[in-house]
Design a protein around this motif. Structure first.
Motif, PDB file in Angstrom:
ATOM      1  N   ARG A 267       0.837  -1.212   0.000  1.00 18.97           N
ATOM      2  CA  ARG A 267       0.000   0.000   0.000  1.00 18.97           C
ATOM      3  C   ARG A 267       0.866   1.254   0.000  1.00 18.97           C
ATOM      4  N   ASP A 268       1.910   1.267   0.816  1.00 19.83           N
ATOM      5  CA  ASP A 268       2.777   2.439   0.915  1.00 19.83           C
ATOM      6  C   ASP A 268       3.536   2.693  -0.390  1.00 19.83           C
TER       7      ASP A 268
ATOM      8  N   HIS B  54       5.895  -1.813   9.899  1.00 16.28           N
ATOM      9  CA  HIS B  54       6.315  -2.930   9.055  1.00 16.28           C
ATOM     10  C   HIS B  54       6.966  -4.038   9.881  1.00 16.28           C
TER      11      HIS B  54
END
Length: 305
Positions: free
Chosen positions: A167-168, A225
């Motif tokens: 997503r990032d 993360h």
């Protein structure tokens, strides 16, 4: 302690006793990481594969991986499976029987990368390799809407961390995320760590702290993360979580479900009483393990149809 408990599931007591018999005697010298890796791979080698399973070595731009395909598989669908082992042990070999059964239930191939682990390759190497494996499948032309990312324990946390990293990076999400007993908060917090520790022969705070130290290499455990339960789940794929009500990582699963729900992500959390951590790996001995894999396979089929 487990011998004093009368389990409602007639099979779980026998599996717990067998697991206890595999443990080194009290007072034995601590095993090296190499010895622990060999032992975990050995567990995978004693399991059988469904008849007709294809096992294919795969090279992902220098990263070894293994492909598992059941009879009559749908090649347009795919599971990327990230194995567990505390980010320090485990491999495609250790997880081959369980992944082969998941492939059978889902009716599609499973790709299991041999991602980099600590302490030799600390965070964020594993996350980078999860993204690398996903890009490999995209480059192969597979529709992300026909794929699921899955994993167990640390691999369950890595599944979520990989989804956040995708997503990032502006990369497409899969159709869903399937997490078995995910280790998703490397700080070891939550009520289950105290409330059910006496029921969990596999996972302890001290053991997880050791794994976290080896994996993080000094990095912040609060990074999303590393501990995805602390992340923002906005825009993340729907999630299915399986966890035992008798394992300390139940707290991590609940935290993930809450974070996903607050972000508007569809999430289904299933808490199975009495089971061991990642009881799916004992499907040859546990009816509950077979049922869990059957249910996960049905969910994956639905999400990728």
């Amino acid at each position: 302690m487990t011998g004093e408990i009368k389990w409602r599931d007639p099979e779980i007591g026998a599996v717990r006793a067998f697991y206890a018999s595999l443990q080194p005697p009290e007072g034995s010298p601590a095993q090296t990481w190499a010895e622990r890796r060999a032992a975990m791979d050995g567990f995978g080698e004693i399991g059988s594969l469904p008849e007709g399973t294809l096992v294919v070595p795969v090279d992902i731009d220098g990263m070894a991986a293994e492909g598992l395909a059941p009879q009559g598989y749908d090649e347009s669908r795919q599971i990327l499976y990230l194995h567990g082992g505390g980010y320090v042990i485990g491999s495609p070999k250790s997880h081959r029987p369980m992944c082969a059964r998941l492939a059978l239930e889902a009716g599609c191939p499973v790709l299991v990368p041999d991602y980099r682990m600590g302490p030799e390759n600390p965070f964020p190497a594993a996350v980078e390799d999860g993204v690398k494996a996903w890009k490999h499948l995209l480059d192969a032309g597979i529709d992300p809407a026909r794929m699921v990312i899955a994993g167990d324990s640390a691999g369950g946390g890595l599944t979520l961390a990989t989804a956040l990293a995708l997503r990032d990076a502006g990369l497409p999400q899969p159709a869903g995320l399937f997490c078995i007993s995910p280790w998703a908060d490397l700080r070891q917090v939550g009520k289950a760590y105290g409330a059910v520790q006496h029921l969990d022969p596999m996972i302890s705070v001290a053991g997880l702290d050791q794994f976290a130290q080896a994996y993080l290499g000094g990095a912040d455990p609060g990074h999303p993360h590393a501990s995805p339960a602390l992340g923002d789940f906005s825009g993340i794929a729907p999630i299915l979580i399986h966890v035992s009500g008798a394992e300390v990582l139940m707290s991590d699963s609940i935290a993930v479900a809450e974070a996903a729900g607050l972000a508007g992500v569809p999430v289904r959390l299933e808490i199975w009483p009495e089971m061991l951590h990642v009881w799916h790996a004992w499907s040859g001995q546990l009816t509950a393990g077979r049922k869990a894999l059957e249910g996960a396979g049905a969910w994956i089929r639905e999400m990728t149809s």
